[in-house]
Scaffold this active site. Structure first.
Site, mmCIF file in Angstrom:
data_model
loop_
_atom_site.group_PDB
_atom_site.id
_atom_site.type_symbol
_atom_site.label_atom_id
_atom_site.label_comp_id
_atom_site.label_asym_id
_atom_site.label_seq_id
_atom_site.Cartn_x
_atom_site.Cartn_y
_atom_site.Cartn_z
ATOM 1 C CG ASP A 64 -1.822 1.115 1.391
ATOM 2 O OD1 ASP A 64 -1.655 2.099 0.652
ATOM 3 O OD2 ASP A 64 -2.728 1.041 2.245
ATOM 4 C CG ASN A 91 0.698 4.358 -12.312
ATOM 5 O OD1 ASN A 91 0.165 5.060 -13.160
ATOM 6 N ND2 ASN A 91 0.123 3.236 -11.871
ATOM 7 C CE1 TYR A 158 -6.846 11.716 -9.816
ATOM 8 C CE2 TYR A 158 -7.177 13.501 -11.369
ATOM 9 C CZ TYR A 158 -6.672 12.246 -11.082
ATOM 10 O OH TYR A 158 -5.976 11.539 -12.037
ATOM 11 C CE LYS A 162 -3.299 12.233 -9.921
ATOM 12 N NZ LYS A 162 -2.296 11.164 -9.867
ATOM 13 C CB VAL A 191 -5.515 6.858 -19.842
ATOM 14 C CG1 VAL A 191 -4.869 5.560 -20.336
ATOM 15 C CG2 VAL A 191 -4.596 8.049 -20.105
ATOM 16 C CB THR A 193 -7.351 2.999 -16.490
ATOM 17 O OG1 THR A 193 -7.870 4.148 -15.816
ATOM 18 C CG2 THR A 193 -6.186 3.391 -17.380
HETATM 19 N N1 LIG Z 1 -7.135 7.041 -16.453
HETATM 20 C C1 LIG Z 1 -7.054 8.335 -16.645
HETATM 21 O O1 LIG Z 1 -7.829 8.917 -17.420
HETATM 22 C C2 LIG Z 1 -5.973 9.137 -15.944
HETATM 23 C C3 LIG Z 1 -5.735 10.434 -16.382
HETATM 24 C C4 LIG Z 1 -4.748 11.187 -15.749
HETATM 25 C C5 LIG Z 1 -3.998 10.640 -14.737
HETATM 26 N N2 LIG Z 1 -4.253 9.367 -14.319
HETATM 27 C C6 LIG Z 1 -3.410 8.837 -13.228
HETATM 28 O O2 LIG Z 1 -2.795 7.626 -13.637
HETATM 29 C C7 LIG Z 1 -2.467 6.852 -12.485
HETATM 30 C C8 LIG Z 1 -2.903 5.424 -12.709
HETATM 31 O O3 LIG Z 1 -4.318 5.368 -12.770
HETATM 32 P P1 LIG Z 1 -5.100 4.466 -13.829
HETATM 33 O O4 LIG Z 1 -5.901 5.374 -14.655
HETATM 34 O O5 LIG Z 1 -4.198 3.500 -14.471
HETATM 35 O O6 LIG Z 1 -6.141 3.756 -12.846
HETATM 36 P P2 LIG Z 1 -6.275 2.251 -12.359
HETATM 37 O O7 LIG Z 1 -7.318 2.279 -11.322
HETATM 38 O O8 LIG Z 1 -6.419 1.339 -13.532
HETATM 39 O O9 LIG Z 1 -4.838 1.929 -11.733
HETATM 40 C C9 LIG Z 1 -4.450 2.352 -10.446
HETATM 41 C C10 LIG Z 1 -3.612 1.240 -9.839
HETATM 42 O O10 LIG Z 1 -3.177 1.691 -8.539
HETATM 43 C C11 LIG Z 1 -3.431 0.655 -7.598
HETATM 44 N N3 LIG Z 1 -3.616 1.259 -6.275
HETATM 45 C C12 LIG Z 1 -4.659 2.007 -5.830
HETATM 46 N N4 LIG Z 1 -4.464 2.373 -4.548
HETATM 47 C C13 LIG Z 1 -3.269 1.863 -4.183
HETATM 48 C C14 LIG Z 1 -2.514 1.902 -2.981
HETATM 49 N N5 LIG Z 1 -2.964 2.548 -1.886
HETATM 50 N N6 LIG Z 1 -1.318 1.282 -2.951
HETATM 51 C C15 LIG Z 1 -0.844 0.607 -4.037
HETATM 52 N N7 LIG Z 1 -1.527 0.520 -5.194
HETATM 53 C C16 LIG Z 1 -2.719 1.151 -5.275
HETATM 54 C C17 LIG Z 1 -4.672 -0.068 -8.110
HETATM 55 O O11 LIG Z 1 -4.809 -1.364 -7.591
HETATM 56 C C18 LIG Z 1 -4.411 -0.034 -9.627
HETATM 57 O O12 LIG Z 1 -3.664 -1.161 -10.062
HETATM 58 C C19 LIG Z 1 -3.143 7.550 -11.303
HETATM 59 O O13 LIG Z 1 -2.172 8.291 -10.583
HETATM 60 C C20 LIG Z 1 -4.156 8.467 -11.956
HETATM 61 O O14 LIG Z 1 -4.461 9.578 -11.170
HETATM 62 C C21 LIG Z 1 -5.211 8.598 -14.896
#
Ligand SMILES: NC(=O)c1ccc[n+]([C@@H]2O[C@H](COP(=O)([O-])OP(=O)(O)OC[C@H]3O[C@@H](n4cnc5c(N)ncnc54)[C@H](O)[C@@H]3O)[C@@H](O)[C@H]2O)c1
Length: 296
Positions: A64, A91, A158, A162, A191, A193
């Site tokens: 975590d 990430n 959020y 960021k 993205v 996800t």
């Molecule tokens: N998807 C988008 O549109 C988008 C856009 C901009 C930024 N982001 C950023 O990209 C990053 C990844 O997000 P994503 O979109 O791939 O989402 P996602 O939910 O697919 O992936 C997030 C991952 O982080 C893990 N996670 C969550 N809490 C955790 C913790 N406390 N400890 C360890 N692992 C943990 C989850 O299990 C998951 O595998 C994030 O920082 C998010 O803010 C995403």
């Protein structure tokens, strides 16, 4: 041989599907050893199988990011397996529950701040000293968001995290350069996800009343957001873009050039505000000297 080959990358939140996994796979294809940390053990198992099938050396560690001691334990395991750590990808992150200032309660704020902000701080505090111990190139890649460039309405928590990650990256970029550690900050827009379902990893005791079914408007907001996210870029493409941009030593990594005009609008508003301050007689005595501190 490229500059990444044979080196080791640690990716937080590198479970089998999101942006972290996209980056891990892209770095693995460059010949890096991959260490994945994630709270979700099932996703880690899937990720390990996928990467091993690609011929990538991989270590997975359930952890975590909000727990500093778990970062240390991950680092120990990574060093035991691969000897050194060269790259950290901060990430792991969660989307906040959509809500106005009044609707966003203390529990909402804490959770997002803990994962998105403290997680990045703890990861960097743990890995940077290990990178400084060897004389090879190091990298820190922080995953922020387009929300780090423009405030997003009803996503105050959020956005706060960021913007902070962008700011810390700018600070560390200058600070770590003399130590041969290159800092980058990734600022994607949408993205494809499961970010919209971030609550899946949230312990029940820190779920707010609204999340437990106390606010019907949340469901329609989530549905709308899901449509936008479903039209987003693929995590694989984002991963390849990160390899390209880090190879070019970019501080800011953008994946959505179509947002340039929106960000420029903000810069213009800031520049206009400076122009008004310059015109203000109240400020005519402000001197230039202290600017040097910021202008490195
Ligand atoms: N998807 C988008 O549109 C988008 C856009 C901009 C930024 N982001 C950023 O990209 C990053 C990844 O997000 P994503 O979109 O791939 O989402 P996602 O939910 O697919 O992936 C997030 C991952 O982080 C893990 N996670 C969550 N809490 C955790 C913790 N406390 N400890 C360890 N692992 C943990 C989850 O299990 C998951 O595998 C994030 O920082 C998010 O803010 C995403």
């Amino acid at each position: 041989m490229n500059q990444f080959s044979g080196k080791t990358v640690v990716v937080s939140g590198g479970g089998a599907e999101g942006i972290g996994f996209g980056i891990a796979r892209a770095m693995g294809k460059q010949g890096m050893n991959v260490v994945l940390g994630d709270i979700d053990n099932k996703q880690l198992d899937i990720a390990r199988t996928k990467l091993e099938n690609d011929g990538i050396e991989v270590l997975t560690v359930q952890m975590d990011v909000t727990q500093l001691a778990q970062w240390q334990s991950l680092a120990d395991k990574a060093i035991t397996r691969f000897g050194q750590i060269h790259m950290l990808v901060n990430n792991a992150g969660v989307g906040s529950i959509p809500g106005t200032v009044e609707q966003t309660d203390d529990k909402d704020w804490r959770w997002v701040l803990d994962v998105n902000l403290m997680g990045v701080i703890y990861g960097t505090q743990t890995m940077v000293p290990l990178m400084k111990q060897h004389d090879e190139q190091g990298w820190v890649i922080n995953v922020a968001s387009m929300a780090g460039m423009i405030g997003v309405p009803t996503a105050g928590a959020y956005t706060a995290t960021k913007v902070a990650v962008v700011g810390m990256s700018e600070s560390w970029y200058v600070e770590l350069k003399p130590h041969n550690i290159q800092v980058s900050v990734l600022c994607p827009a949408f993205v494809k996800t499961r970010i919209n379902l971030s609550g899946r990893n949230k312990p029940d005791e820190i779920k707010s009343h609204r999340e437990k079914g106390g606010d019907a408007s949340l469901l329609s907001a989530a549905k709308h957001m899901q449509k936008v996210i479903d039209n987003g870029l693929s995590p694989e493409l984002v991963g390849e873009r990160v390899v390209e941009a880090v190879g070019n030593k970019e501080l800011y990594i953008f994946t959505h050039p179509n947002y340039r005009k929106v960000v420029n609008k903000r810069f213009q508003a800031i520049d206009d505000a400076f122009a008004r301050a310059e015109q203000s007689e109240l400020l005519s005595s402000v001197l230039d000297e202290d600017v040097a501190l910021y202008a490195k």
